[in-house]
Write a protein that holds these residues in place. Structure first.
Motif: not given
Length: 349
Positions: A266, A298, A300, A310, A329-330, A333-334, A337
């Protein structure tokens, strides 16, 4: 799965060594959309056998029809010619693009080498099998081929005198950790043409490894990275979530020319990893700039196979020199969000 170029070259070498006639086709130019990039190769034997590809299949069928007796009922005379290499274009008109299955507006040009020399091909394949990067030159006047070792991958060059194409050893992937996610990622990498090595000293994981085509080693990961000797055609990915296994291996990988070095986790885990490396190993932000994390693009993803998709997509994008938008990029993007989902932020906006 073995490097496709090596498979093609080995096939045409074997056919020629057995006294069979064969041709080697190379994509030398493309205009508009094209199903295969410049430098792609395929081999065609006189009996109609094909290895490799230059299109989605329709052009291969046309070459088989033109140059072999593979289709029943064909009139005599459809054989592989002799002499100097020849250029051939496909998809020049809309009708041809439709006939040969090319994308709308797509055109490609091939160079066809007739009966390439078996001894020269054997030397080239032997060099590639030992992991050397080779530059092959083909003289257009008579098809004579020579080769020399190259220091770095190069784009294909064709002019009125010669074709120059660089062939390299397989791309390699080293995965730290032998869990379920690794099995999915290793399988995808194998199908994408990577030679895959998996490292996990933990017996509970290595003992149940179930992807035979990927080489499994059980030494400590940092020692494995050193022995692996990552180069510009290598990537190293840590997947254990265990700092004792991941951190030292990643630090060793960052000292190399590996085109991709990353670790799963994470955003919080990634921040903690950077903090540990700075505190315990004296790393700076500049030292860690190449360390990717959280890895992947990203989409989901939640399940191991989706996460593997991914990660593999990002590895291939970096390998192919594609700059991904920051929002894909993860981590980025997170973050977006999270901001969008925060009612306080939304109220302020």
């Amino acid at each position: 799965m073995e490097n496709l170029d090596v498979m093609v070259l080995r096939a045409v070498r074997d056919w020629r060594a057995a006294g069979k006639r064969a041709l080697l086709a190379t994509v030398v130019r493309t205009w508009g959309s094209s199903p295969r990039p410049v430098g792609s190769i395929m081999a065609l034997c006189e009996d109609g056998a094909v290895v490799g590809s230059v299109s989605g299949g329709c052009i291969e069928d046309d070459l088989i029809y033109r140059y072999t007796q593979a289709y029943s009922g064909k009139e005599p005379g459809h054989v592989i010619p002799t002499g100097a290499p020849a250029f051939v274009k496909y998809g020049v008109t809309a009708d041809e693009a439709h006939r040969f299955g090319l994308p709308c507006g797509g055109t490609l040009e091939l160079l066809l080498e007739y009966d390439p020399d078996a001894a020269a091909l054997s030397a080239l394949v032997a060099a590639l099998e030992t992991g050397r990067l080779m530059r092959r030159r083909v003289r257009l006047a008579d098809g004579q081929a020579t080769m020399e070792e190259a220091k770095a991958p190069e784009e294909l060059v064709v002019n009125d005198r010669e074709l120059v194409n660089t062939f390299g050893p397989e791309f390699r992937m080293l995965l730290i950790g032998a869990g379920q996610l690794t099995e999915y990622l290793a399988t995808m990498a194998l199908f994408s043409g990577f030679a895959v090595t998996v490292c996990d000293p933990r017996e509970e994981y290595s003992g149940s490894w179930n992807v035979p085509a990927a080489r499994l080693v059980t030494d400590m990961p940092d020692d494995v990275v050193t022995a692996f000797k990552p180069d510009r055609r290598s990537c190293v990915i840590a997947l254990t979530h265990d700092p004792k296994l991941d951190d030292l291996a990643l630090l060793e990988a960052l000292k190399t020319d590996a085109f991709y070095v990353g670790a799963i986790g994470s955003r919080r885990n990634n921040d903690a990893r950077h903090a540990r490396m700075k505190e315990h190993f004296g790393q700076t932000d500049a030292d860690l700039q190449r360390l990717r994390g959280p890895i992947g693009i990203y989409i989901g993803s939640k399940t191991p196979p989706e996460i593997a998709v991914s990660i593999m997509a990002e590895v291939l994008a970096v390998k192919n020199g594609v700059a991904l938008p920051r929002g894909m990029e993860v981590a980025a993007a997170k973050n977006l969000r999270s901001i969008a989902a925060d009612p306080l932020v939304a109220c302020v906006r």
